[in-house]
Design an enzyme around this catalytic site. Sequence first.
Site, short mmCIF file in Angstrom:
data_model
loop_
_atom_site.label_atom_id
_atom_site.label_comp_id
_atom_site.label_asym_id
_atom_site.label_seq_id
_atom_site.Cartn_x
_atom_site.Cartn_y
_atom_site.Cartn_z
N TYR A 137 6.63 -6.44 -1.90
CA TYR A 137 5.75 -5.40 -1.37
C TYR A 137 6.33 -4.05 -1.78
O TYR A 137 7.29 -3.57 -1.19
CB TYR A 137 5.67 -5.56 0.15
CG TYR A 137 4.78 -4.60 0.90
CD1 TYR A 137 3.97 -3.67 0.26
CD2 TYR A 137 4.74 -4.64 2.29
CE1 TYR A 137 3.16 -2.80 0.96
CE2 TYR A 137 3.93 -3.78 3.02
CZ TYR A 137 3.14 -2.87 2.35
OH TYR A 137 2.34 -2.00 3.07
N LYS A 167 2.69 -6.76 -4.38
CA LYS A 167 1.70 -5.95 -3.68
C LYS A 167 2.04 -4.51 -4.02
O LYS A 167 3.04 -3.97 -3.52
CB LYS A 167 1.72 -6.18 -2.17
CG LYS A 167 0.70 -5.29 -1.45
CD LYS A 167 0.88 -5.25 0.05
CE LYS A 167 -0.10 -4.23 0.63
NZ LYS A 167 0.08 -4.03 2.09
#
Length: 305
Positions: A137, A167
């Site tokens: 992330y 992400k």
Amino acid sequence: MKKIQGLIDAPFTPYYENGEVNYEIIPRYAEMLRKNGLKGVFINGSSGEGYMLTTDERKKLAEEWIKEQRPDFKIIVHVGSCCVKNSKELAKHSEEIGADGFGAMAPPFPKISRIDELVAYISEIASAAPKLPFYFYHIPAFNGVYLPMVKLLESVDGKVPNFAGIKYTFESLYEYNQCRLYKNGKYDMLHGQDETILPSLAMGGAQGGIGGTTNYNGRELIAIIEDWNRGDIEGARKHQNYSQEVINIICKYRGNIVGGKKIMKFLGLDMGKNRTPFQNLTEEEEQQLKHDLEAIDFFTHCNKL
């Protein structure tokens, strides 16, 4: 690993008035997201105040959300923590309950400042759940880790077997596209900025994404992708520009985690107050937020229960 298609939601963590987690609301919450076209959830992340939750609360939330898992509704668990032992415990738990994947952002402390440090961090966590795809992330605004993501892909390639992708919640569409092109699209690049879905489609060929404003504005964000796929560029542009109007408003009310969470109350799902140190909206601010949303006809466009 099969790449994610469509938009995944980053849900808020609901609380009762006494500050305890409200697990009872999750079935209604999940049903609303499915009804409005979302393809899953990435729980316990930044929108979900994951770093403010205890390990037991994070596990219980994962267990409740996994009950809402469907073939077309994925459950991905954020396990990032300042304590890597906790992250590994949460990763193992995610695998045990049958999650579709897991991920972690770099910790806000201690700050990671080198690619090899980040790879070591990712490798240790990812190894705790080797059967699940792991997503890094990338959200440097939260942790100050402004490291080059192409270098990360080069460094994890062949070293972290279950590394699935990133992400990507950052402003550089150039870097996003370079990551997408790495080894002919080997890794899944999940677009993470609701502000720029349309340019990510045009330049980066995005297939999947994880959003925060999808909680209440998912219909508009999905419409961007649908119009793009039909070749209706003007329609896609209209939905993207409207979505930016919504974001402009929530930025006036302490952003998605505070202001956005309050919008859920207007839709019929009261998420409660944010945990300390977030500063919650006053009643006057709450009413002004609702007024500002009414001024752009938000309640015609928004997600429906």
